[in-house]
Design an enzyme around this catalytic site. Structure first.
Site, PDB file in Angstrom:
ATOM      1  N   GLU A 216       0.844  -1.204   0.000  1.00  0.00           N
ATOM      2  CA  GLU A 216       0.000   0.000   0.000  1.00  0.00           C
ATOM      3  C   GLU A 216       0.876   1.249   0.000  1.00  0.00           C
ATOM      4  O   GLU A 216       1.842   1.342   0.762  1.00  0.00           O
ATOM      5  CB  GLU A 216      -0.889  -0.026   1.249  1.00  0.00           C
ATOM      6  CG  GLU A 216      -2.292   0.428   0.994  1.00  0.00           C
ATOM      7  CD  GLU A 216      -3.049  -0.485   0.028  1.00  0.00           C
ATOM      8  OE1 GLU A 216      -3.151  -0.096  -1.163  1.00  0.00           O
ATOM      9  OE2 GLU A 216      -3.527  -1.547   0.449  1.00  0.00           O
TER      10      GLU A 216
ATOM     11  N   THR B 287       2.859   2.056  -2.221  1.00  0.00           N
ATOM     12  CA  THR B 287       4.172   1.767  -2.809  1.00  0.00           C
ATOM     13  C   THR B 287       4.216   2.118  -4.295  1.00  0.00           C
ATOM     14  O   THR B 287       5.292   2.328  -4.837  1.00  0.00           O
ATOM     15  CB  THR B 287       4.531   0.269  -2.662  1.00  0.00           C
ATOM     16  OG1 THR B 287       3.423  -0.505  -3.142  1.00  0.00           O
ATOM     17  CG2 THR B 287       4.818  -0.098  -1.213  1.00  0.00           C
ATOM     18  N   ASP B 288       3.043   2.189  -4.947  1.00  0.00           N
ATOM     19  CA  ASP B 288       3.102   2.298  -6.422  1.00  0.00           C
ATOM     20  C   ASP B 288       3.683   3.628  -6.897  1.00  0.00           C
ATOM     21  O   ASP B 288       4.393   3.670  -7.885  1.00  0.00           O
ATOM     22  CB  ASP B 288       1.766   1.946  -7.104  1.00  0.00           C
ATOM     23  CG  ASP B 288       0.610   2.881  -6.795  1.00  0.00           C
ATOM     24  OD1 ASP B 288       0.729   3.706  -5.859  1.00  0.00           O
ATOM     25  OD2 ASP B 288      -0.418   2.782  -7.492  1.00  0.00           O
TER      26      ASP B 288
ATOM     27  N   GLY C 268     -16.502   3.884  -3.831  1.00  0.00           N
ATOM     28  CA  GLY C 268     -15.771   4.632  -2.811  1.00  0.00           C
ATOM     29  C   GLY C 268     -15.369   3.791  -1.617  1.00  0.00           C
ATOM     30  O   GLY C 268     -15.078   4.328  -0.546  1.00  0.00           O
TER      31      GLY C 268
ATOM     32  N   LEU D 277     -12.229  -0.421  -3.172  1.00  0.00           N
ATOM     33  CA  LEU D 277     -12.153  -1.679  -3.931  1.00  0.00           C
ATOM     34  C   LEU D 277     -12.077  -1.404  -5.429  1.00  0.00           C
ATOM     35  O   LEU D 277     -12.224  -2.285  -6.248  1.00  0.00           O
ATOM     36  CB  LEU D 277     -13.362  -2.569  -3.597  1.00  0.00           C
ATOM     37  CG  LEU D 277     -13.524  -2.880  -2.100  1.00  0.00           C
ATOM     38  CD1 LEU D 277     -14.765  -3.735  -1.850  1.00  0.00           C
ATOM     39  CD2 LEU D 277     -12.280  -3.586  -1.551  1.00  0.00           C
TER      40      LEU D 277
ATOM     41  N   ASP E 204      -4.446   0.017  -9.655  1.00  0.00           N
ATOM     42  CA  ASP E 204      -5.845  -0.361  -9.831  1.00  0.00           C
ATOM     43  C   ASP E 204      -6.141  -0.880 -11.240  1.00  0.00           C
ATOM     44  O   ASP E 204      -6.785  -1.915 -11.416  1.00  0.00           O
ATOM     45  CB  ASP E 204      -6.763   0.836  -9.547  1.00  0.00           C
ATOM     46  CG  ASP E 204      -6.627   1.344  -8.122  1.00  0.00           C
ATOM     47  OD1 ASP E 204      -5.975   0.660  -7.306  1.00  0.00           O
ATOM     48  OD2 ASP E 204      -7.168   2.425  -7.821  1.00  0.00           O
TER      49      ASP E 204
ATOM     50  N   TYR F 179      -3.339  12.292   0.190  1.00  0.00           N
ATOM     51  CA  TYR F 179      -2.624  11.468  -0.790  1.00  0.00           C
ATOM     52  C   TYR F 179      -1.520  12.284  -1.460  1.00  0.00           C
ATOM     53  O   TYR F 179      -0.374  11.850  -1.554  1.00  0.00           O
ATOM     54  CB  TYR F 179      -3.629  10.950  -1.824  1.00  0.00           C
ATOM     55  CG  TYR F 179      -3.082   9.998  -2.845  1.00  0.00           C
ATOM     56  CD1 TYR F 179      -3.012   8.631  -2.597  1.00  0.00           C
ATOM     57  CD2 TYR F 179      -2.650  10.454  -4.094  1.00  0.00           C
ATOM     58  CE1 TYR F 179      -2.532   7.746  -3.547  1.00  0.00           C
ATOM     59  CE2 TYR F 179      -2.166   9.576  -5.058  1.00  0.00           C
ATOM     60  CZ  TYR F 179      -2.110   8.228  -4.780  1.00  0.00           C
ATOM     61  OH  TYR F 179      -1.625   7.364  -5.739  1.00  0.00           O
TER      62      TYR F 179
HETATM   63  P1  ADP Z   1     -13.151   3.551  -5.538  1.00  0.00           P
HETATM   64  O1  ADP Z   1     -12.444   3.389  -6.833  1.00  0.00           O
HETATM   65  O2  ADP Z   1     -12.322   3.177  -4.361  1.00  0.00           O
HETATM   66  O3  ADP Z   1     -14.481   2.871  -5.496  1.00  0.00           O
HETATM   67  P2  ADP Z   1     -13.108   6.312  -6.366  1.00  0.00           P
HETATM   68  O4  ADP Z   1     -13.429   7.568  -5.651  1.00  0.00           O
HETATM   69  O5  ADP Z   1     -11.764   6.145  -6.966  1.00  0.00           O
HETATM   70  O6  ADP Z   1     -13.450   5.109  -5.354  1.00  0.00           O
HETATM   71  O7  ADP Z   1     -14.163   6.085  -7.534  1.00  0.00           O
HETATM   72  C1  ADP Z   1     -15.529   6.227  -7.289  1.00  0.00           C
HETATM   73  C2  ADP Z   1     -16.150   7.048  -8.410  1.00  0.00           C
HETATM   74  O8  ADP Z   1     -16.172   6.255  -9.619  1.00  0.00           O
HETATM   75  C3  ADP Z   1     -17.599   7.398  -8.170  1.00  0.00           C
HETATM   76  O9  ADP Z   1     -17.723   8.586  -7.417  1.00  0.00           O
HETATM   77  C4  ADP Z   1     -18.132   7.558  -9.577  1.00  0.00           C
HETATM   78  O10 ADP Z   1     -17.757   8.806 -10.122  1.00  0.00           O
HETATM   79  C5  ADP Z   1     -17.358   6.491 -10.337  1.00  0.00           C
HETATM   80  N1  ADP Z   1     -18.102   5.226 -10.369  1.00  0.00           N
HETATM   81  C6  ADP Z   1     -17.737   4.027  -9.874  1.00  0.00           C
HETATM   82  N2  ADP Z   1     -18.674   3.077 -10.118  1.00  0.00           N
HETATM   83  C7  ADP Z   1     -19.671   3.704 -10.786  1.00  0.00           C
HETATM   84  C8  ADP Z   1     -20.932   3.283 -11.328  1.00  0.00           C
HETATM   85  N3  ADP Z   1     -21.357   2.012 -11.207  1.00  0.00           N
HETATM   86  N4  ADP Z   1     -21.674   4.209 -11.967  1.00  0.00           N
HETATM   87  C9  ADP Z   1     -21.273   5.486 -12.103  1.00  0.00           C
HETATM   88  N5  ADP Z   1     -20.113   5.937 -11.601  1.00  0.00           N
HETATM   89  C10 ADP Z   1     -19.305   5.067 -10.952  1.00  0.00           C
HETATM   90 MG    MG Z   2     -10.699   4.432  -7.446  1.00  0.00          MG
END
Ligand code: ADP
Ligand code: MG
Length: 370
Positions: free
Chosen positions: A19, A21-22, A111, A114, A161, A213
């Site tokens: 974590e 590290t990338d 969010g 994952l 990711d 970050y």
């Molecule tokens: P994580 O990647 O950890 O889930 P992020 O903040 O990097 O969190 O990404 C989440 C964002 O990606 C959401 O706020 C949205 O903008 C977009 N997103 C993810 N899944 C969907 C989905 N099924 N439909 C629409 N937007 C999505």
């Molecule tokens: Mg993300």
């Protein structure tokens, strides 16, 4: 026959270890989750892009139709910047997109650390590849999906990711060297050892992470410079970190240097076919390092890790960038329910919302469904 429509799927991921590290050109060890984004896409000849997501954060604008080449996206919902960014990147690289219809439906919690975002951008990217640019390689897809997040959404992620979503294979963890993108699939067969990997989505979003970050990245860059190396990846002897005068930078660097060592140790054990129980204490040590040296944990994450370990997990750690998100725990399959119950009780006693629990096995990375 040329394909004009189809369905594609790309997974979210958990990082077993490695974590923060990338962006230090270090090592990561993710696996693909059986949770992912399904992208149904079809060619449109009319220069329009129509985007729809079943999980669109804003119901009122779940369907967005825009003309390709439209300059301003600012009034469009933020989530549309991921698929639009992917389209722009294809075009910037010389692949014409005449128009496309995209319907998205994801099982990755949003969010939760994952990587719902990489599942989204990778699913869209492989759909566009198959519809419009069949020669584009997996490495280019990773770069396109990452650029979509970095440039068009403005989230400065490394390649973890998108690489996990694209490259992971069933039954394996992906050992990835982020310096040169070299990777190796290492067997991670939990069933054979009567083990389960639990994922607890704590429900506390990781948004707070944004500014922190950037700060961690800057601290790592400063530590590397003071130690006379390009990146902290170049430090393999953790004693060298003590040369840093600033105690804060010392702690940050110590996390990165010891975390890289932990990834290498776990990769070595799994490669040798060891019982994965032996990696448990290394996972828990990784959590302590993120909590105490890197300062990116949060009370729900610490609570889940402590409860899991106290009730028999072989190891547990936060996964993802931190400040919220998810925890993984490696448990004997027969104890999984008890560990899950213990984490729930600990959350209830602290008035945290109940976590969502997933039992996961590594699945294949992004691919076409039909
Ligand atoms: P994580 O990647 O950890 O889930 P992020 O903040 O990097 O969190 O990404 C989440 C964002 O990606 C959401 O706020 C949205 O903008 C977009 N997103 C993810 N899944 C969907 C989905 N099924 N439909 C629409 N937007 C999505
Ligand atoms: Mg993300």
């Amino acid at each position: 026959m040329e394909s004009t429509a189809g369905r594609w799927w790309a997974p979210g991921r958990v990082n077993l270890i490695g974590e923060h590290t990338d962006y230090n050109e270090g090592f990561v060890l993710p696996l693909a989750l059986p949770l992912g984004m399904t992208c149904t896409a079809a060619v449109r000849p009319d220069g329009l892009v129509r985007l729809r997501s079943r999980q669109a954060p804003c119901d009122a604008i779940d369907a967005t139709t825009i003309a390709l080449g439209t300059a301003g996206w600012s009034e469009l919902p933020a989530w549309t910047h991921y698929p639009l960014g992917v389209i722009r990147e294809f075009e910037r690289r010389g692949h014409q997109v005449p128009g496309v219809e995209i319907d998205l439906d994801s099982t990755v919690p949003i969010g939760a650390g994952l990587s719902s975002s990489a599942a989204l951008s990778c699913a869209v990217a492989i759909a566009l590849r198959d519809l419009f640019a069949p020669t584009v390689s997996a490495a280019e897809i990773i770069d396109i999906a990452r650029t979509a997040e970095n440039v068009y959404v403005g989230v400065p992620t490394g390649i973890l990711d998108q690489s996990a979503s694209m490259l992971c294979t069933a039954g394996h963890v992906l050992f990835l060297d982020t310096r040169d993108s070299a990777y190796e699939q290492i067997p991670f067969d939990l069933d054979r050892f009567d083990l389960s990997l639990l994922v607890f989505d704590t429900g506390s979003p990781h948004h707070l992470m944004d500014g922190e970050y950037a700060l961690r990245r800057a601290e790592c860059a400063a530590a590397a410079e003071q130690l006379g190396v390009g990146f902290l990846r170049d430090i393999t002897d953790s004693a060298l970190v003590d040369r840093l005068a600033d105690p804060l930078l010392r702690r940050r660097a110590r996390h990165v240097v010891t975390e890289n060592a932990r990834v290498l140790r776990i990769a070595e054990q799994l490669r040798a076919g060891a019982d994965p129980r032996v990696i448990g204490p290394i996972l828990t040590a990784g959590h302590a390092s993120l909590r105490d040296d890197y300062d990116v944990s949060a009370p729900p994450l610490d609570t889940a890790v402590a409860a899991a370990v106290a009730h028999g997990a072989h190891g547990a750690r936060m996964t993802g960038g931190g400040f919220g998100g998810s925890v993984i725990a490696l448990v004997d399959s027969e104890r999984a329910d008890r560990v899950d119950a213990a984490v729930r009780e600990a959350f209830a006693s602290k008035n945290f919302d109940a976590p969502r629990t997933f039992t996961v096995t590594p699945v294949a990375g992004a691919h076409r469904l039909s």
